[in-house]
Design an enzyme around this catalytic site. Sequence first.
Site, mmCIF file in Angstrom:
data_model
loop_
_atom_site.group_PDB
_atom_site.id
_atom_site.type_symbol
_atom_site.label_atom_id
_atom_site.label_comp_id
_atom_site.label_asym_id
_atom_site.label_seq_id
_atom_site.Cartn_x
_atom_site.Cartn_y
_atom_site.Cartn_z
ATOM 1 N N MET A 1 114.329 25.860 5.150
ATOM 2 C CA MET A 1 113.655 25.568 3.882
ATOM 3 C C MET A 1 112.375 24.789 4.115
ATOM 4 O O MET A 1 111.363 25.014 3.451
ATOM 5 C CB MET A 1 114.590 24.786 2.958
ATOM 6 C CG MET A 1 115.421 25.652 2.044
ATOM 7 S SD MET A 1 114.465 26.828 1.046
ATOM 8 C CE MET A 1 113.378 25.713 0.165
ATOM 9 N N GLY B 1 116.983 19.089 -3.428
ATOM 10 C CA GLY B 1 117.657 20.381 -3.425
ATOM 11 C C GLY B 1 118.859 20.419 -2.509
ATOM 12 O O GLY B 1 119.491 21.459 -2.353
ATOM 13 N N THR C 1 122.548 20.192 -1.288
ATOM 14 C CA THR C 1 123.817 20.438 -1.984
ATOM 15 C C THR C 1 124.976 19.814 -1.218
ATOM 16 O O THR C 1 124.811 19.293 -0.121
ATOM 17 C CB THR C 1 124.049 21.949 -2.162
ATOM 18 O OG1 THR C 1 124.052 22.583 -0.879
ATOM 19 C CG2 THR C 1 122.956 22.569 -3.012
ATOM 20 N N MET D 1 116.300 26.024 -6.921
ATOM 21 C CA MET D 1 114.998 25.801 -7.532
ATOM 22 C C MET D 1 114.316 27.080 -8.016
ATOM 23 O O MET D 1 113.233 27.021 -8.585
ATOM 24 C CB MET D 1 114.066 25.112 -6.520
ATOM 25 C CG MET D 1 114.575 23.812 -5.958
ATOM 26 S SD MET D 1 114.364 22.453 -7.128
ATOM 27 C CE MET D 1 115.149 21.114 -6.214
ATOM 28 N N HIS E 1 126.402 33.781 0.989
ATOM 29 C CA HIS E 1 125.321 33.139 1.736
ATOM 30 C C HIS E 1 125.493 33.406 3.230
ATOM 31 O O HIS E 1 126.535 33.878 3.675
ATOM 32 C CB HIS E 1 125.308 31.627 1.482
ATOM 33 C CG HIS E 1 124.740 31.263 0.149
ATOM 34 N ND1 HIS E 1 125.501 31.244 -1.002
ATOM 35 C CD2 HIS E 1 123.483 30.899 -0.235
ATOM 36 C CE1 HIS E 1 124.743 30.890 -2.028
ATOM 37 N NE2 HIS E 1 123.512 30.673 -1.590
ATOM 38 N N HIS E 2 124.482 33.052 3.984
ATOM 39 C CA HIS E 2 124.455 33.212 5.432
ATOM 40 C C HIS E 2 125.578 32.418 6.108
ATOM 41 O O HIS E 2 126.130 31.478 5.540
ATOM 42 C CB HIS E 2 123.102 32.761 5.981
ATOM 43 C CG HIS E 2 122.717 31.378 5.538
ATOM 44 N ND1 HIS E 2 123.066 30.243 6.238
ATOM 45 C CD2 HIS E 2 122.051 30.952 4.435
ATOM 46 C CE1 HIS E 2 122.612 29.170 5.599
ATOM 47 N NE2 HIS E 2 121.994 29.569 4.504
ATOM 48 N N LYS F 1 125.599 28.318 6.341
ATOM 49 C CA LYS F 1 125.717 27.406 5.192
ATOM 50 C C LYS F 1 126.970 26.557 5.335
ATOM 51 O O LYS F 1 128.056 27.073 5.615
ATOM 52 C CB LYS F 1 125.745 28.187 3.880
ATOM 53 C CG LYS F 1 125.688 27.286 2.646
ATOM 54 C CD LYS F 1 125.455 28.089 1.384
ATOM 55 C CE LYS F 1 125.453 27.209 0.144
ATOM 56 N NZ LYS F 1 124.411 26.153 0.192
#
Length: 259
Positions: free
Chosen positions: A12, A89, A91, A116, A146-147, A150
């Site tokens: 990110m 952002g 989590t 976002m 998800h990948h 994660k």
Amino acid sequence: MRIAILGAAGRMGQNLLRCAAKTEGCEIVAAVERPGHPCLSAAVPEAPALRYTADWPADAQAVIDFTFHECVTANLANAVANKQAVVLGTTGLTDAEKQCVADAAAQIPIVWAANMSLGVNLLLELVKRAAAVLGQGYDIEIVEAHHRLKKDAPSGTALSLAEAAAAGRGVALRDVACCGREGIVGERPTGEIGIHAVRGGAIVGEHTVSFISDEETVAIAHTATSREAFATGALRAALWLNARAPGIYTMRHVLGFAD
């Protein structure tokens, strides 16, 4: 606006640096990584004028944090000490870490969102409305993918979607949530909201909310094809925070959905 990226060497972080270069009004003043990270002191490919640093960016007006939940408490303390706005952002926060966010928001403005992207935040509105209109006659099931890297499950976005569905029905999510099923679980209770996680490959992010009755299924879905969708939203949130009063804000505020 002077913005610092925390976790700048991560997936990110790199997307944020790339997107900032083409976002008007963004001046990236620091690319921050944890002490001991192998990238420290190296040049930042996406921002040649910068080098990765472990020092807190005291000259930034806002910091964007997509690190790890265990870093949030210290990052917020630094932001409060320097009177900086925060876009959060990250989590998977614990209850204690969530309380730290609330405490910090008494002194600085924070945009706090599990996702976002503009599309996901529109999805949240649609899910809330659909849950209110369709009512208890439709079972709600949420599946996210998800990948493989994660670390938390279900995703923060899936939980936000479940919260939106619960709000549409006027109930508390904690009273109706079911995260995965295994074994002899019995019949599905009326009003339950199921949440399920899939992990594999390099999936950026997929979320589907299904409203299922005896007669039909209504599905609302979002697929992220690039992390730039999240990065663009986070930078927009940082710019929106300029001169805001202390408090917790969401992307609904940034996008004008909130009352």
